[in-house]
Design a protein around this motif. Structure first.
Motif, short mmCIF file in Angstrom:
data_model
loop_
_atom_site.label_atom_id
_atom_site.label_comp_id
_atom_site.label_asym_id
_atom_site.label_seq_id
_atom_site.Cartn_x
_atom_site.Cartn_y
_atom_site.Cartn_z
N PRO A 106 0.91 -1.70 0.20
CA PRO A 106 -0.31 -0.12 0.19
C PRO A 106 1.02 1.61 0.17
O PRO A 106 0.01 2.62 -0.12
N GLY A 107 1.85 1.29 -0.22
CA GLY A 107 2.80 2.09 0.04
C GLY A 107 4.66 2.28 0.38
O GLY A 107 4.84 1.05 0.33
N PRO A 108 4.90 3.03 -0.27
CA PRO A 108 6.58 2.76 -0.56
C PRO A 108 7.32 2.59 0.71
O PRO A 108 6.68 2.51 1.68
N GLU A 109 8.11 1.62 0.03
CA GLU A 109 9.38 0.72 0.85
C GLU A 109 11.26 1.16 0.92
O GLU A 109 11.00 2.00 0.06
N GLY A 110 11.73 1.27 1.95
CA GLY A 110 11.95 2.07 2.16
C GLY A 110 12.57 3.85 1.93
O GLY A 110 11.80 4.42 2.63
N GLN A 111 14.03 3.72 1.62
CA GLN A 111 14.41 5.69 1.96
C GLN A 111 14.08 6.47 0.23
O GLN A 111 14.12 6.12 -0.44
N LEU A 112 13.08 7.39 0.70
CA LEU A 112 12.84 8.56 0.04
C LEU A 112 14.54 9.62 -0.51
O LEU A 112 14.72 9.93 0.39
N THR A 113 14.71 8.66 -1.53
CA THR A 113 15.93 9.29 -2.42
C THR A 113 15.86 10.22 -2.90
O THR A 113 16.72 11.46 -2.94
N LEU A 114 14.88 10.78 -3.44
CA LEU A 114 14.99 11.27 -5.40
C LEU A 114 13.04 11.63 -5.18
O LEU A 114 12.92 11.55 -5.71
N LYS A 115 13.04 12.70 -6.05
CA LYS A 115 12.13 13.63 -6.23
C LYS A 115 12.49 14.41 -7.14
O LYS A 115 13.17 15.51 -7.13
N GLN B 191 15.71 1.31 -1.04
CA GLN B 191 16.18 0.12 0.10
C GLN B 191 17.44 -0.89 0.26
O GLN B 191 17.42 -1.69 -0.91
N LEU B 192 18.17 -0.78 1.27
CA LEU B 192 19.62 -1.47 0.68
C LEU B 192 19.23 -3.06 1.28
O LEU B 192 18.56 -2.98 2.59
N LEU B 193 19.28 -3.79 0.28
CA LEU B 193 18.61 -5.36 0.76
C LEU B 193 20.40 -6.24 1.46
O LEU B 193 19.89 -6.57 2.59
N GLU B 194 21.16 -5.78 1.27
CA GLU B 194 22.63 -6.97 1.22
C GLU B 194 23.93 -6.12 0.64
O GLU B 194 23.82 -5.88 -0.11
N THR B 195 24.83 -6.54 1.45
CA THR B 195 26.36 -6.19 0.78
C THR B 195 27.15 -7.29 0.72
O THR B 195 26.51 -8.51 2.08
N GLY B 196 27.57 -6.93 -0.02
CA GLY B 196 28.93 -8.17 -0.37
C GLY B 196 30.24 -7.50 0.47
O GLY B 196 30.59 -6.48 0.24
N THR B 197 31.00 -8.52 -0.70
CA THR B 197 32.47 -7.58 -0.19
C THR B 197 32.73 -6.33 -0.96
O THR B 197 33.33 -5.08 -0.43
N SER B 198 32.01 -6.36 -2.40
CA SER B 198 33.20 -4.92 -3.39
C SER B 198 30.67 -4.78 -3.67
O SER B 198 30.79 -3.46 -4.47
N GLU C 188 11.83 1.20 -5.98
CA GLU C 188 10.83 1.47 -6.53
C GLU C 188 10.64 2.08 -6.81
O GLU C 188 11.24 3.93 -6.45
N VAL C 189 9.71 3.07 -7.82
CA VAL C 189 8.95 4.52 -8.65
C VAL C 189 7.60 4.80 -7.89
O VAL C 189 6.59 3.77 -8.41
N TRP C 190 7.15 5.57 -7.24
CA TRP C 190 6.09 6.16 -6.96
C TRP C 190 6.29 7.27 -7.48
O TRP C 190 6.67 8.11 -7.42
N ILE C 191 4.69 7.51 -7.57
CA ILE C 191 4.00 8.57 -8.34
C ILE C 191 2.88 9.32 -7.79
O ILE C 191 1.83 8.45 -7.22
N LEU C 192 2.79 10.94 -8.01
CA LEU C 192 1.54 11.67 -7.51
C LEU C 192 1.42 12.21 -8.73
O LEU C 192 1.91 12.67 -9.47
N PRO C 193 -0.25 11.86 -8.96
CA PRO C 193 -0.81 12.17 -10.76
C PRO C 193 -0.34 13.79 -10.06
O PRO C 193 -1.18 14.52 -9.24
N PRO C 194 -0.42 14.59 -11.41
CA PRO C 194 -0.80 15.34 -11.64
C PRO C 194 -2.40 16.03 -11.62
O PRO C 194 -3.63 15.67 -11.68
N ASN C 195 -2.76 17.80 -11.03
CA ASN C 195 -3.79 17.57 -10.92
C ASN C 195 -4.09 16.86 -9.17
O ASN C 195 -5.37 16.61 -9.14
N GLU C 196 -3.67 15.89 -8.87
CA GLU C 196 -4.10 14.98 -7.41
C GLU C 196 -4.27 15.90 -5.78
O GLU C 196 -3.21 16.30 -6.01
#
Length: 137
Positions: A11-20, A84-91, A98-106
């Motif tokens: 129902p909603g975004p997961e992870g950190q809002l990184t770019l708008k 959202q960072l899921l896992e890291t390896g050596t390098s 995820e990409v979510w939108i707020l449509p125009p005129n909403e």
């Protein structure tokens, strides 16, 4: 499972809002919708910002998997990229983006629609562009 089921399950975004960013008319395809390539570029820019912070330097995308587009993006939509960072390896670092939108005129600022998601794998690079180990935290 169809696209509507996916929207109801998440129902909603997961992870950190990184770019708008606002989807502008220069990014449209032949049909007047925002081109998928523009959306993918925004996703990559967002995840590279986060990966570079974690890597404390250069990072590059080496794989993108699992991308399906659930709905078109109209010009004027507010596009929000969540990482959202899921896992890291050596390098390497694996993220869900995820990409979510707020449509125009909403009128309702909480009426976000999921456009797509994908897993991105990035690696840390040294100043010569060679893969290097991630710094210890």
């Amino acid at each position: 499972m169809n696209a509507l089921d996916d929207l109801e399950d998440n129902p909603g975004p997961e992870g950190q809002l990184t770019l708008k960013v606002v989807a502008h008319p220069q990014a449209t395809n032949l049909h007047g919708d925002i081109a998928a390539s523009w959306v993918i570029t925004q996703m990559e820019q967002a995840v590279e910002l986060v990966a570079a912070r974690l890597a404390k330097g250069r990072a590059a995308t080496v794989a993108v998997t699992g991308m399906d587009f659930l709905c078109p993006v109209r010009t004027g939509s507010l596009v929000q990229i969540h990482t959202q960072l899921l896992e890291t390896g050596t390098s390497s670092m694996r993220f869900q983006v995820e990409v979510w939108i707020l449509p125009p005129n909403e009128k309702d600022p909480n009426s976000l629609y999921k456009v797509t998601e994908a897993h991105f794998v990035l690696v840390a690079l040294d100043e010569l562009g060679r893969i290097r180990s991630l710094p210890q935290h």
